[in-house]
Design a protein around this motif. Structure first.
Motif, short mmCIF file in Angstrom:
data_model
loop_
_atom_site.label_atom_id
_atom_site.label_comp_id
_atom_site.label_asym_id
_atom_site.label_seq_id
_atom_site.Cartn_x
_atom_site.Cartn_y
_atom_site.Cartn_z
N LYS A 186 0.85 -1.18 0.00
CA LYS A 186 0.00 0.00 0.00
C LYS A 186 0.90 1.24 0.00
O LYS A 186 1.78 1.39 0.84
CB LYS A 186 -0.90 0.00 1.23
CG LYS A 186 -1.85 1.19 1.32
CD LYS A 186 -2.73 1.07 2.56
CE LYS A 186 -3.58 2.31 2.76
NZ LYS A 186 -4.51 2.53 1.64
N GLY A 187 0.68 2.11 -0.97
CA GLY A 187 1.48 3.33 -1.06
C GLY A 187 2.80 3.16 -1.77
O GLY A 187 3.67 4.04 -1.69
N PHE A 188 2.99 2.04 -2.46
CA PHE A 188 4.25 1.78 -3.15
C PHE A 188 4.60 2.92 -4.11
O PHE A 188 3.80 3.32 -4.94
CB PHE A 188 4.16 0.47 -3.93
CG PHE A 188 5.31 0.24 -4.88
CD1 PHE A 188 6.59 0.02 -4.40
CD2 PHE A 188 5.11 0.23 -6.26
CE1 PHE A 188 7.65 -0.20 -5.27
CE2 PHE A 188 6.15 0.01 -7.13
CZ PHE A 188 7.42 -0.20 -6.64
N GLY A 189 5.80 3.44 -3.97
CA GLY A 189 6.27 4.51 -4.84
C GLY A 189 5.75 5.89 -4.47
O GLY A 189 6.15 6.88 -5.10
N LYS A 190 4.88 5.97 -3.46
CA LYS A 190 4.29 7.26 -3.08
C LYS A 190 4.49 7.59 -1.61
O LYS A 190 4.66 8.75 -1.25
CB LYS A 190 2.79 7.26 -3.40
CG LYS A 190 2.46 7.01 -4.87
CD LYS A 190 0.95 6.89 -5.07
CE LYS A 190 0.63 6.59 -6.52
NZ LYS A 190 -0.84 6.42 -6.73
N ASP A 191 4.47 6.58 -0.76
CA ASP A 191 4.52 6.79 0.68
C ASP A 191 5.97 6.95 1.15
O ASP A 191 6.75 6.00 1.08
CB ASP A 191 3.87 5.60 1.40
CG ASP A 191 3.77 5.81 2.91
OD1 ASP A 191 4.23 6.86 3.39
OD2 ASP A 191 3.23 4.92 3.58
N PRO A 192 6.36 8.15 1.63
CA PRO A 192 7.74 8.34 2.10
C PRO A 192 8.08 7.50 3.32
O PRO A 192 9.25 7.30 3.63
CB PRO A 192 7.81 9.84 2.43
CG PRO A 192 6.39 10.24 2.67
CD PRO A 192 5.57 9.38 1.75
N ALA A 193 7.07 6.99 4.01
CA ALA A 193 7.31 6.16 5.19
C ALA A 193 7.91 4.81 4.83
O ALA A 193 8.35 4.07 5.71
CB ALA A 193 6.01 5.95 5.97
N GLN A 194 7.93 4.46 3.54
CA GLN A 194 8.51 3.20 3.11
C GLN A 194 10.03 3.28 2.95
O GLN A 194 10.67 2.33 2.54
CB GLN A 194 7.86 2.74 1.80
CG GLN A 194 6.41 2.33 1.97
CD GLN A 194 5.77 1.84 0.69
OE1 GLN A 194 6.36 1.88 -0.38
NE2 GLN A 194 4.53 1.37 0.79
N ARG A 195 10.60 4.42 3.29
CA ARG A 195 12.06 4.55 3.25
C ARG A 195 12.68 3.75 4.40
O ARG A 195 12.04 3.46 5.40
CB ARG A 195 12.46 6.02 3.39
CG ARG A 195 11.99 6.90 2.23
CD ARG A 195 12.28 8.35 2.55
NE ARG A 195 11.80 9.25 1.51
CZ ARG A 195 11.73 10.57 1.64
NH1 ARG A 195 12.11 11.14 2.78
NH2 ARG A 195 11.28 11.32 0.65
N PRO A 196 13.97 3.41 4.28
CA PRO A 196 14.66 2.71 5.38
C PRO A 196 14.56 3.50 6.67
O PRO A 196 14.74 4.72 6.68
CB PRO A 196 16.10 2.62 4.89
CG PRO A 196 16.00 2.68 3.40
CD PRO A 196 14.85 3.58 3.10
#
Length: 432
Positions: A186-196
Protein backbone atom coordinates in the motif's frame (compact mmCIF):
# COMPACT_ATOMS: atom_id res chain seq x y z
CA UNK A 1 40.39 -38.60 11.80
CA UNK A 2 43.15 -36.07 12.30
CA UNK A 3 41.98 -32.46 12.22
CA UNK A 4 44.05 -30.81 9.51
CA UNK A 5 44.47 -27.10 8.75
CA UNK A 6 42.10 -27.56 5.81
CA UNK A 7 39.38 -28.97 8.04
CA UNK A 8 39.78 -26.09 10.48
CA UNK A 9 39.59 -23.54 7.68
CA UNK A 10 36.34 -25.01 6.34
CA UNK A 11 34.82 -24.98 9.83
CA UNK A 12 35.84 -21.34 10.35
CA UNK A 13 34.49 -20.47 6.90
CA UNK A 14 31.19 -22.17 7.72
CA UNK A 15 30.90 -20.08 10.89
CA UNK A 16 31.62 -16.93 8.86
CA UNK A 17 28.94 -17.81 6.33
CA UNK A 18 26.42 -18.59 9.07
CA UNK A 19 27.11 -15.14 10.53
CA UNK A 20 26.08 -13.64 7.21
CA UNK A 21 22.41 -14.49 7.79
CA UNK A 22 22.14 -12.49 11.06
CA UNK A 23 24.10 -9.82 9.18
CA UNK A 24 21.47 -9.93 6.46
CA UNK A 25 18.81 -9.59 9.16
CA UNK A 26 20.35 -6.27 10.22
CA UNK A 27 20.83 -5.18 6.59
CA UNK A 28 17.22 -5.92 5.66
CA UNK A 29 15.78 -4.93 9.06
CA UNK A 30 17.23 -1.44 8.80
CA UNK A 31 15.88 -1.00 5.27
CA UNK A 32 12.27 -1.67 6.23
CA UNK A 33 9.80 0.57 8.01
CA UNK A 34 10.07 0.69 11.79
CA UNK A 35 6.86 -1.26 12.19
CA UNK A 36 8.19 -4.15 10.11
CA UNK A 37 11.80 -4.40 11.33
CA UNK A 38 11.36 -7.39 13.64
CA UNK A 39 9.33 -9.33 11.11
CA UNK A 40 12.04 -8.79 8.52
CA UNK A 41 14.75 -9.96 10.90
CA UNK A 42 12.68 -12.95 11.98
CA UNK A 43 12.35 -14.07 8.36
CA UNK A 44 16.13 -14.48 8.29
CA UNK A 45 16.34 -16.16 11.68
CA UNK A 46 13.56 -18.65 10.99
CA UNK A 47 15.35 -19.54 7.76
CA UNK A 48 18.35 -20.69 9.80
CA UNK A 49 16.26 -23.06 11.88
CA UNK A 50 14.14 -24.47 9.08
CA UNK A 51 16.89 -24.96 6.53
CA UNK A 52 19.27 -26.45 9.11
CA UNK A 53 16.74 -29.18 9.89
CA UNK A 54 15.90 -29.80 6.21
CA UNK A 55 19.58 -29.94 5.30
CA UNK A 56 20.40 -32.57 7.91
CA UNK A 57 17.40 -34.74 7.12
CA UNK A 58 17.39 -34.76 3.30
CA UNK A 59 18.77 -31.52 1.83
CA UNK A 60 22.40 -32.58 1.90
CA UNK A 61 21.53 -35.84 0.16
CA UNK A 62 19.60 -34.00 -2.55
CA UNK A 63 22.43 -31.57 -3.32
CA UNK A 64 25.07 -34.17 -4.13
CA UNK A 65 25.91 -37.84 -4.32
CA UNK A 66 23.69 -40.40 -5.99
CA UNK A 67 21.76 -38.55 -8.70
CA UNK A 68 18.25 -39.03 -9.99
CA UNK A 69 17.99 -38.02 -13.65
CA UNK A 70 20.80 -35.44 -13.28
CA UNK A 71 18.26 -33.18 -11.54
CA UNK A 72 18.70 -33.91 -7.83
CA UNK A 73 20.35 -36.32 -5.48
CA UNK A 74 18.64 -39.23 -3.78
CA UNK A 75 17.13 -37.72 -0.59
CA UNK A 76 17.46 -41.04 1.24
CA UNK A 77 21.10 -41.77 0.37
CA UNK A 78 22.39 -39.93 3.44
CA UNK A 79 19.11 -39.25 5.25
CA UNK A 80 19.76 -37.69 8.62
CA UNK A 81 23.49 -37.78 7.82
CA UNK A 82 23.70 -41.15 9.55
CA UNK A 83 26.16 -42.44 6.97
CA UNK A 84 28.42 -39.43 7.58
CA UNK A 85 28.99 -40.13 11.26
CA UNK A 86 32.66 -40.52 12.14
CA UNK A 87 33.70 -39.13 8.76
CA UNK A 88 35.21 -35.81 7.74
CA UNK A 89 32.35 -35.33 5.24
CA UNK A 90 30.30 -33.82 8.07
CA UNK A 91 32.50 -30.71 7.90
CA UNK A 92 31.65 -30.13 4.24
CA UNK A 93 28.00 -30.92 4.90
CA UNK A 94 27.83 -28.21 7.54
CA UNK A 95 29.53 -25.72 5.24
CA UNK A 96 27.00 -26.47 2.50
CA UNK A 97 24.10 -25.89 4.88
CA UNK A 98 25.13 -22.26 5.44
CA UNK A 99 24.87 -21.58 1.70
CA UNK A 100 21.34 -22.94 1.56
CA UNK A 101 20.38 -20.83 4.59
CA UNK A 102 21.63 -17.50 3.24
CA UNK A 103 20.10 -18.15 -0.20
CA UNK A 104 16.54 -18.51 1.05
CA UNK A 105 16.97 -15.64 3.52
CA UNK A 106 17.96 -13.35 0.64
CA UNK A 107 14.56 -13.89 -0.99
CA UNK A 108 12.68 -12.40 1.96
CA UNK A 109 13.77 -8.86 1.14
CA UNK A 110 11.56 -8.82 -1.95
CA UNK A 111 8.36 -9.26 0.09
CA UNK A 112 9.11 -7.07 3.10
CA UNK A 113 6.26 -5.37 5.00
CA UNK A 114 3.46 -7.58 3.68
CA UNK A 115 4.08 -11.32 4.04
CA UNK A 116 2.48 -13.67 6.55
CA UNK A 117 5.16 -15.14 8.76
CA UNK A 118 3.42 -18.52 8.84
CA UNK A 119 3.27 -18.61 5.06
CA UNK A 120 6.98 -17.81 4.87
CA UNK A 121 7.68 -20.64 7.32
CA UNK A 122 5.85 -23.02 4.96
CA UNK A 123 7.52 -21.66 1.82
CA UNK A 124 11.11 -21.93 3.10
CA UNK A 125 11.47 -25.72 3.55
CA UNK A 126 9.51 -26.46 0.39
CA UNK A 127 11.56 -24.03 -1.71
CA UNK A 128 14.88 -25.28 -0.35
CA UNK A 129 13.83 -28.86 -1.10
CA UNK A 130 12.45 -28.32 -4.59
CA UNK A 131 14.55 -25.42 -5.89
CA UNK A 132 17.81 -24.85 -4.02
CA UNK A 133 18.89 -28.46 -3.55
CA UNK A 134 18.21 -29.52 -7.15
CA UNK A 135 19.99 -26.45 -8.57
CA UNK A 136 22.97 -27.02 -6.26
CA UNK A 137 23.09 -30.62 -7.48
CA UNK A 138 22.85 -29.57 -11.13
CA UNK A 139 25.73 -27.09 -10.82
CA UNK A 140 28.01 -28.50 -8.10
CA UNK A 141 26.88 -32.08 -7.51
CA UNK A 142 27.54 -33.65 -10.89
CA UNK A 143 24.09 -32.94 -12.33
CA UNK A 144 22.71 -31.37 -15.51
CA UNK A 145 24.83 -28.21 -15.61
CA UNK A 146 28.11 -29.71 -14.39
CA UNK A 147 30.88 -30.88 -16.69
CA UNK A 148 29.53 -34.44 -16.38
CA UNK A 149 25.91 -33.47 -17.06
CA UNK A 150 24.03 -33.43 -20.35
CA UNK A 151 23.84 -29.63 -20.65
CA UNK A 152 27.31 -29.04 -19.23
CA UNK A 153 28.99 -31.52 -21.56
CA UNK A 154 27.20 -29.96 -24.54
CA UNK A 155 27.63 -26.26 -23.72
CA UNK A 156 30.92 -26.55 -21.86
CA UNK A 157 31.74 -26.30 -18.17
CA UNK A 158 30.36 -23.14 -16.58
CA UNK A 159 32.32 -21.56 -13.73
CA UNK A 160 30.42 -20.89 -10.52
CA UNK A 161 32.95 -21.08 -7.73
CA UNK A 162 30.79 -19.88 -4.84
CA UNK A 163 27.24 -19.43 -6.06
CA UNK A 164 26.48 -16.90 -8.81
CA UNK A 165 23.78 -19.17 -10.22
CA UNK A 166 23.01 -21.36 -7.22
CA UNK A 167 22.74 -18.50 -4.71
CA UNK A 168 22.28 -15.07 -6.26
CA UNK A 169 20.53 -15.58 -9.60
CA UNK A 170 18.43 -18.21 -7.84
CA UNK A 171 17.42 -15.89 -4.99
CA UNK A 172 16.95 -12.89 -7.29
CA UNK A 173 14.51 -14.67 -9.61
CA UNK A 174 12.66 -16.23 -6.66
CA UNK A 175 12.33 -12.79 -5.06
CA UNK A 176 10.92 -11.34 -8.29
CA UNK A 177 8.35 -14.13 -8.61
CA UNK A 178 7.18 -13.72 -5.00
CA UNK A 179 6.99 -9.94 -5.37
CA UNK A 180 4.70 -10.42 -8.36
CA UNK A 181 2.55 -12.98 -6.54
CA UNK A 182 2.08 -10.87 -3.41
CA UNK A 183 1.62 -7.60 -5.27
CA UNK A 184 2.58 -4.07 -4.30
CA UNK A 185 2.60 -2.62 -0.82
CA UNK A 186 0.00 0.00 0.00
CA UNK A 187 1.48 3.33 -1.06
CA UNK A 188 4.25 1.78 -3.15
CA UNK A 189 6.27 4.51 -4.84
CA UNK A 190 4.29 7.26 -3.08
CA UNK A 191 4.52 6.79 0.68
CA UNK A 192 7.74 8.34 2.10
CA UNK A 193 7.31 6.16 5.19
CA UNK A 194 8.51 3.20 3.11
CA UNK A 195 12.06 4.55 3.25
CA UNK A 196 14.66 2.71 5.38
CA UNK A 197 14.11 3.52 9.04
CA UNK A 198 17.57 2.68 10.45
CA UNK A 199 20.56 3.27 8.17
CA UNK A 200 23.12 2.39 10.89
CA UNK A 201 21.56 -1.10 10.97
CA UNK A 202 21.99 -1.29 7.20
CA UNK A 203 25.66 -0.31 7.46
CA UNK A 204 26.22 -2.81 10.27
CA UNK A 205 24.56 -5.54 8.24
CA UNK A 206 26.68 -4.75 5.18
CA UNK A 207 29.83 -4.91 7.32
CA UNK A 208 28.86 -8.31 8.73
CA UNK A 209 28.04 -9.58 5.24
CA UNK A 210 31.41 -8.41 3.90
CA UNK A 211 33.22 -10.03 6.82
CA UNK A 212 31.38 -13.32 6.40
CA UNK A 213 31.85 -13.29 2.64
CA UNK A 214 35.55 -14.10 3.02
CA UNK A 215 34.40 -17.50 4.29
CA UNK A 216 31.63 -17.67 1.69
CA UNK A 217 34.10 -17.30 -1.19
CA UNK A 218 37.23 -18.68 0.42
CA UNK A 219 36.00 -21.79 2.19
CA UNK A 220 36.41 -24.01 -0.85
CA UNK A 221 39.90 -22.79 -1.75
CA UNK A 222 42.11 -25.72 -2.65
CA UNK A 223 45.54 -24.10 -2.20
CA UNK A 224 47.08 -21.20 -0.34
CA UNK A 225 47.66 -19.41 -3.66
CA UNK A 226 43.99 -19.75 -4.59
CA UNK A 227 42.90 -18.61 -1.13
CA UNK A 228 45.07 -15.51 -1.45
CA UNK A 229 43.56 -14.60 -4.81
CA UNK A 230 40.04 -15.11 -3.47
CA UNK A 231 40.75 -12.96 -0.41
CA UNK A 232 42.09 -10.03 -2.46
CA UNK A 233 39.25 -10.25 -4.99
CA UNK A 234 36.65 -10.37 -2.20
CA UNK A 235 38.20 -7.21 -0.78
CA UNK A 236 38.60 -5.17 -3.95
CA UNK A 237 35.49 -6.00 -6.02
CA UNK A 238 33.01 -4.72 -3.38
CA UNK A 239 35.20 -1.68 -2.81
CA UNK A 240 35.13 -0.84 -6.52
CA UNK A 241 31.40 -1.52 -6.70
CA UNK A 242 30.73 0.82 -3.79
CA UNK A 243 32.66 3.61 -5.51
CA UNK A 244 30.78 3.02 -8.77
CA UNK A 245 27.40 3.06 -7.01
CA UNK A 246 28.26 6.34 -5.28
CA UNK A 247 29.35 7.92 -8.57
CA UNK A 248 26.03 6.92 -10.15
CA UNK A 249 24.16 8.42 -7.19
CA UNK A 250 26.18 11.62 -7.37
CA UNK A 251 25.44 12.06 -11.08
CA UNK A 252 21.80 10.96 -10.93
CA UNK A 253 20.66 12.30 -7.56
CA UNK A 254 23.23 14.94 -6.67
CA UNK A 255 24.28 13.22 -3.42
CA UNK A 256 26.12 10.01 -2.49
CA UNK A 257 24.35 8.15 0.32
CA UNK A 258 25.32 5.68 3.03
CA UNK A 259 22.52 3.40 1.86
CA UNK A 260 24.10 3.48 -1.59
CA UNK A 261 27.52 2.67 -0.14
CA UNK A 262 26.14 -0.36 1.71
CA UNK A 263 24.19 -1.53 -1.34
CA UNK A 264 27.22 -1.08 -3.59
CA UNK A 265 29.32 -3.26 -1.28
CA UNK A 266 26.72 -6.04 -1.46
CA UNK A 267 26.45 -5.73 -5.27
CA UNK A 268 30.20 -6.14 -5.57
CA UNK A 269 30.20 -9.13 -3.24
CA UNK A 270 27.46 -10.75 -5.30
CA UNK A 271 29.29 -10.17 -8.58
CA UNK A 272 32.63 -11.56 -7.40
CA UNK A 273 31.03 -14.68 -5.89
CA UNK A 274 31.08 -16.89 -9.02
CA UNK A 275 34.35 -15.39 -10.26
CA UNK A 276 36.42 -15.04 -7.08
CA UNK A 277 38.94 -17.77 -7.95
CA UNK A 278 39.03 -17.19 -11.69
CA UNK A 279 39.76 -13.48 -12.27
CA UNK A 280 42.78 -11.33 -11.56
CA UNK A 281 42.58 -8.52 -8.98
CA UNK A 282 42.46 -5.99 -11.84
CA UNK A 283 39.65 -8.01 -13.40
CA UNK A 284 37.86 -7.97 -10.04
CA UNK A 285 38.07 -4.17 -9.98
CA UNK A 286 36.52 -3.96 -13.43
CA UNK A 287 33.86 -6.48 -12.47
CA UNK A 288 33.03 -4.51 -9.33
CA UNK A 289 32.73 -1.22 -11.24
CA UNK A 290 30.34 -2.70 -13.79
CA UNK A 291 28.25 -4.52 -11.17
CA UNK A 292 28.02 -1.49 -8.87
CA UNK A 293 26.98 0.88 -11.65
CA UNK A 294 24.44 -1.49 -13.23
CA UNK A 295 22.91 -2.47 -9.89
CA UNK A 296 22.57 1.20 -8.91
CA UNK A 297 20.64 1.80 -12.11
CA UNK A 298 18.67 -1.45 -11.87
CA UNK A 299 17.10 -0.73 -8.47
CA UNK A 300 14.93 1.90 -10.14
CA UNK A 301 13.45 -0.55 -12.62
CA UNK A 302 10.79 -1.64 -10.12
CA UNK A 303 9.15 1.79 -10.41
CA UNK A 304 9.31 1.69 -14.19
CA UNK A 305 7.88 -1.81 -14.54
CA UNK A 306 5.62 -1.76 -11.48
CA UNK A 307 6.86 -4.71 -9.39
CA UNK A 308 7.39 -4.07 -5.69
CA UNK A 309 10.76 -5.63 -4.89
CA UNK A 310 10.81 -4.03 -1.45
CA UNK A 311 14.53 -4.22 -0.63
CA UNK A 312 15.98 -4.56 -4.14
CA UNK A 313 16.72 -8.27 -4.24
CA UNK A 314 16.25 -8.16 -8.01
CA UNK A 315 18.27 -5.01 -8.57
CA UNK A 316 21.21 -6.18 -6.48
CA UNK A 317 21.31 -9.98 -6.40
CA UNK A 318 19.82 -10.89 -9.76
CA UNK A 319 21.54 -8.15 -11.74
CA UNK A 320 24.94 -8.39 -10.03
CA UNK A 321 24.70 -12.19 -10.06
CA UNK A 322 24.15 -12.16 -13.81
CA UNK A 323 27.01 -9.68 -14.27
CA UNK A 324 29.42 -11.86 -12.30
CA UNK A 325 28.34 -15.05 -14.03
CA UNK A 326 28.43 -13.71 -17.58
CA UNK A 327 31.58 -11.63 -17.08
CA UNK A 328 33.58 -14.83 -16.71
CA UNK A 329 33.08 -15.30 -20.44
CA UNK A 330 35.25 -12.22 -20.89
CA UNK A 331 37.68 -12.05 -17.96
CA UNK A 332 38.16 -15.63 -16.73
CA UNK A 333 41.85 -16.40 -16.36
CA UNK A 334 43.28 -19.12 -18.62
CA UNK A 335 43.79 -22.46 -16.90
CA UNK A 336 47.31 -23.82 -17.39
CA UNK A 337 47.75 -21.38 -20.27
CA UNK A 338 44.65 -22.53 -22.14
CA UNK A 339 41.05 -21.38 -22.43
CA UNK A 340 39.91 -18.39 -20.42
CA UNK A 341 37.62 -15.54 -21.35
CA UNK A 342 37.46 -13.58 -24.57
CA UNK A 343 39.84 -10.90 -23.31
CA UNK A 344 42.48 -13.61 -22.85
CA UNK A 345 41.95 -15.06 -26.31
CA UNK A 346 39.94 -17.98 -25.03
CA UNK A 347 37.22 -17.84 -27.65
CA UNK A 348 33.43 -17.75 -27.15
CA UNK A 349 33.11 -21.15 -25.49
CA UNK A 350 33.31 -19.94 -21.90
CA UNK A 351 30.80 -17.14 -22.53
CA UNK A 352 28.44 -19.67 -24.10
CA UNK A 353 28.72 -21.98 -21.11
CA UNK A 354 28.11 -19.13 -18.66
CA UNK A 355 25.08 -17.95 -20.64
CA UNK A 356 23.52 -21.41 -20.81
CA UNK A 357 24.00 -21.94 -17.06
CA UNK A 358 22.43 -18.56 -16.28
CA UNK A 359 19.45 -19.12 -18.58
CA UNK A 360 18.74 -22.62 -17.27
CA UNK A 361 18.96 -21.35 -13.68
CA UNK A 362 16.56 -18.47 -14.40
CA UNK A 363 13.98 -20.67 -16.14
CA UNK A 364 14.14 -23.49 -13.59
CA UNK A 365 13.85 -21.17 -10.59
CA UNK A 366 11.10 -19.05 -12.15
CA UNK A 367 8.92 -22.07 -12.92
CA UNK A 368 9.42 -23.86 -9.62
CA UNK A 369 9.06 -20.74 -7.47
CA UNK A 370 5.86 -19.81 -9.30
CA UNK A 371 4.37 -23.21 -8.55
CA UNK A 372 5.38 -23.15 -4.88
CA UNK A 373 4.51 -19.49 -4.29
CA UNK A 374 1.11 -19.73 -5.94
CA UNK A 375 0.31 -22.94 -4.06
CA UNK A 376 1.02 -21.22 -0.73
CA UNK A 377 -0.81 -18.06 -1.76
CA UNK A 378 -3.93 -19.86 -2.99
CA UNK A 379 -4.21 -22.13 0.04
CA UNK A 380 -3.16 -20.46 3.30
CA UNK A 381 -2.55 -17.02 1.81
CA UNK A 382 0.88 -15.41 1.54
CA UNK A 383 -0.04 -11.78 2.14
CA UNK A 384 -1.41 -10.04 5.22
CA UNK A 385 -4.58 -7.98 4.97
CA UNK A 386 -4.42 -4.28 4.19
CA UNK A 387 -5.38 -3.42 7.77
CA UNK A 388 -2.60 -5.63 9.13
CA UNK A 389 -0.12 -4.02 6.77
CA UNK A 390 -1.13 -0.55 7.93
CA UNK A 391 -0.83 -1.52 11.60
CA UNK A 392 2.48 -3.20 10.87
CA UNK A 393 3.56 -6.80 10.50
CA UNK A 394 5.61 -6.65 13.70
CA UNK A 395 2.44 -6.22 15.74
CA UNK A 396 0.09 -8.34 13.70
CA UNK A 397 2.47 -11.25 13.08
CA UNK A 398 4.57 -11.27 16.28
CA UNK A 399 2.79 -9.10 18.86
CA UNK A 400 5.99 -7.08 19.26
CA UNK A 401 7.50 -3.79 18.19
CA UNK A 402 11.13 -2.93 17.58
CA UNK A 403 10.80 0.41 19.35
CA UNK A 404 8.65 1.31 22.31
CA UNK A 405 9.42 5.02 22.52
CA UNK A 406 7.74 7.85 20.68
CA UNK A 407 5.20 5.59 19.00
CA UNK A 408 7.81 4.47 16.48
CA UNK A 409 6.76 0.87 16.74
CA UNK A 410 3.37 1.67 15.24
CA UNK A 411 4.41 4.32 12.77
CA UNK A 412 3.84 7.27 15.09
CA UNK A 413 0.34 6.40 16.29
CA UNK A 414 -0.49 3.92 19.03
CA UNK A 415 -2.84 1.26 17.74
CA UNK A 416 -4.20 -1.13 20.41
CA UNK A 417 -3.89 -4.76 19.49
CA UNK A 418 -5.38 -7.67 21.45
CA UNK A 419 -2.12 -9.56 21.54
CA UNK A 420 -0.01 -6.64 22.73
CA UNK A 421 -2.31 -4.47 24.84
CA UNK A 422 -1.28 -6.07 28.14
CA UNK A 423 -2.22 -3.17 30.39
CA UNK A 424 -5.36 -4.87 31.67
CA UNK A 425 -3.44 -8.01 32.60
CA UNK A 426 -0.75 -5.96 34.33
CA UNK A 427 -3.37 -4.10 36.38
CA UNK A 428 -4.96 -7.38 37.47
CA UNK A 429 -1.56 -8.78 38.48
CA UNK A 430 -0.83 -5.63 40.52
CA UNK A 431 -4.17 -5.94 42.36
CA UNK A 432 -3.46 -9.59 43.12
Amino acid sequence: MDLSAGHVWVMISAALVLLMTPGLAFFYGGMTRAKAALNMMMMSFISIGLVAVVWVLWGYSMSGGEGIGQLFGNPFAAFGMQSLLNTEDLIGAGYGATFAIITVALISGAIADRAKFGAWAVFVPVWVTLVYCPLAFMVWGGGLLSAEGAVGSWAGEAIDFAGGTVVHINAGIAGLILALILGKRKGFGKDPAQRPHNIPFVMLGAALLWFGWFGFNGGAAGTAEEAGLIWVNTMVAPGAAMLAWLVVERIRDGRPTSLGAASGVVAGLVAITPACANVSPVGAIGLGIVAGALAALAVGLKYKFGYDDSLDVVGVHLVAGLVGTLALGFVALPLDGAGGGLLYGGGPGQLGAQTVAAVVSVVFTAIMTSVIGLAVHKTIGFRVTEDQEVIGVDLTQHAETAYEFGGLGTGGTFVPHPATDRSAHIKEEVKA
